[in-house]
Structures are given as structure tokens and as C-alpha cells.
Motif scaffolding. Structure first.
Motif, short mmCIF file in Angstrom:
data_model
loop_
_atom_site.label_atom_id
_atom_site.label_comp_id
_atom_site.label_asym_id
_atom_site.label_seq_id
_atom_site.Cartn_x
_atom_site.Cartn_y
_atom_site.Cartn_z
N SER A 1 0.82 -1.21 0.00
CA SER A 1 0.00 0.00 0.00
C SER A 1 0.86 1.26 0.00
O SER A 1 0.38 2.33 -0.35
CB SER A 1 -0.91 0.01 1.23
N SER B 1 3.17 -2.60 5.32
CA SER B 1 3.16 -3.35 4.06
C SER B 1 4.56 -3.42 3.46
O SER B 1 4.91 -4.41 2.81
CB SER B 1 2.15 -2.77 3.07
N HIS C 1 0.20 -3.34 -5.96
CA HIS C 1 -0.35 -2.09 -5.42
C HIS C 1 -1.75 -1.88 -6.00
O HIS C 1 -1.92 -1.86 -7.22
CB HIS C 1 0.55 -0.90 -5.78
N CYS C 2 -2.74 -1.78 -5.12
CA CYS C 2 -4.11 -1.50 -5.53
C CYS C 2 -4.33 0.00 -5.42
O CYS C 2 -4.48 0.53 -4.32
CB CYS C 2 -5.11 -2.27 -4.66
N THR D 1 -6.55 2.77 -5.41
CA THR D 1 -7.99 2.97 -5.23
C THR D 1 -8.49 4.27 -5.83
O THR D 1 -9.69 4.45 -5.99
CB THR D 1 -8.34 2.96 -3.74
N LYS E 1 -10.59 -2.32 -3.93
CA LYS E 1 -9.40 -3.16 -3.77
C LYS E 1 -9.64 -4.61 -4.18
O LYS E 1 -8.85 -5.19 -4.91
CB LYS E 1 -8.91 -3.13 -2.32
N SER F 1 0.54 -9.44 3.52
CA SER F 1 0.15 -8.06 3.80
C SER F 1 0.78 -7.60 5.10
O SER F 1 1.32 -8.39 5.86
CB SER F 1 -1.37 -7.94 3.90
#
Length: 176
Positions: free
Chosen positions: A37, A42, A60-61, A63, A130, A152
Motif C-alpha cells: 500500500s 506493508s 499495489h491497488c 484505489t 481493492k 500483507s
């Protein structure tokens, strides 16, 4: 003092790698991904995951809610660590038929209101921004029928809410 800190750090790292090995053996996972993140927790999880022989990439999400500096930090850090990075952007989401299915936070808020403790809370926003990216990761990078580990930085000590939802190893479908 430094020697004691180094010993503690080495033991923690060894323990974290053994958790990944335990999950791999127990669940039959074939790949390890580090969810990154941009936060300290993380990053620590990613650094450990990178040491595992089945490590594949950082994920990597994006958002669309975070700040540009965080995305730059994620990219710079992965480049400096020589770590492959897979980034999914919620705005560029595609569904399982590969059709565009953008998830835009501002539009979701206009339609449903701000997320809160009601039915349209954190869980629904997590799913839209996510979880759909993680599903795409599995469609694109994990062969059908196989499982993968998502390392994570989620810690139970982080908050009271996390204490009730964080487990050492969990599995949901193909996600370990």
C-alpha cells in the motif's frame, strides 16, 4: 544494543518467512505476492515476502483515493529494491469478461453516500476499490485451480477492529 536489535529483527524475519512456508504447505499455494500500500507495515511484509523463493511481485491497488506521493513512493521503492510491481487502478478495472468496469470513488460516493458504519460501509468500498483488483490479479497471474499467498502488513495490534479480523493465516477461495 544494536546487536540485540539485530537478533530480534532476524528472529522476526525468520518467523515471518516460516509463516509464509506454513501457508504454502498447508494451502498448496504456488506463488507469493506482497501487497504494498505504501505504508510501513506493508513495506516490512513486502521485504520479507521478497526473500521467499516463490515470490512473484509486489501488488499495489490504486484505489484513486490516495495521494500521488504515495503512488510515487511505491514505484520508487519497488524500483530501488529491484522488485517487480503489478499495479491495478480501480478506475481502469475490468470484469471477468475483460469488459471495462471502472470503480471511481467519487461516483460511488455520489450514488451511495460516504461510506460509514451502515450497510454501505468500509466492506463495500473495500470490495469495489481493492478486492476487484485482487480478483484481476488472480485472473491474470495465478493459473486456474492454483492458490497464491498475499503477504500483507495487516497487524492485529493496529486497531481494535483489526484485532477481531486479523489471523495468522487465512484462506478465501484461492487467496491465502
Amino acid at each position: 544494543m544494536q546487536r540485540m536489535f539485530q537478533k530480534i529483527f532476524t528472529n522476526m524475519r525468520r518467523n515471518a518467512l516460516s509463516v509464509i512456508d506454513e501457508a504454502k504447505e498447508a494451502e498448496g499455494a504456488t506463488q507469493v505476492f506482497g501487497l504494498f500500500s505504501g505504508g510501513d507495515d506493508s513495506l516490512a511484509a513486502l521485504r520479507v515476502a521478497m526473500e521467499h523463493p516463490n515470490f512473484h511481485a509486489a501488488v499495489h491497488c490504486n484505489t484513486g483515493v490516495g495521494v500521488k506521493a504515495t503512488r510515487e513512493y511505491v514505484h520508487d521503492t519497488c524500483r530501488d529494491l529491484r522488485c517487480p510491481l503489478i499495479e491495478y487502478c480501480a478506475r481502469d478495472n475490468v470484469n471477468s469478461q475483460n469488459a471495462p468496469d471502472p470503480q471511481v470513488y467519487e461516483q460511488l460516493v455520489l450514488q451511495q453516500g460516504f461510506p460509514g458504519p451502515t450497510k454501505y460501509g468500509h466492506g463495500k468500498m473495500y470490495n469495489r476499490l481493492k478486492e476487484r483488483s485482487i480478483r484481476r490479479l488472480f485472473r491474470e497471474h495465478v493459473p486456474n485451480g492454483q492458490r497464491a499467498i498475499l503477504a500483507s502488513g495487516c497487524r492485529s495490534e493496529e486497531s481494535t477492529r483489526r484485532m477481531g479480523t486479523t489471523t495468522r493465516i487465512s484462506r478465501e477461495g484461492r487467496w491465502v
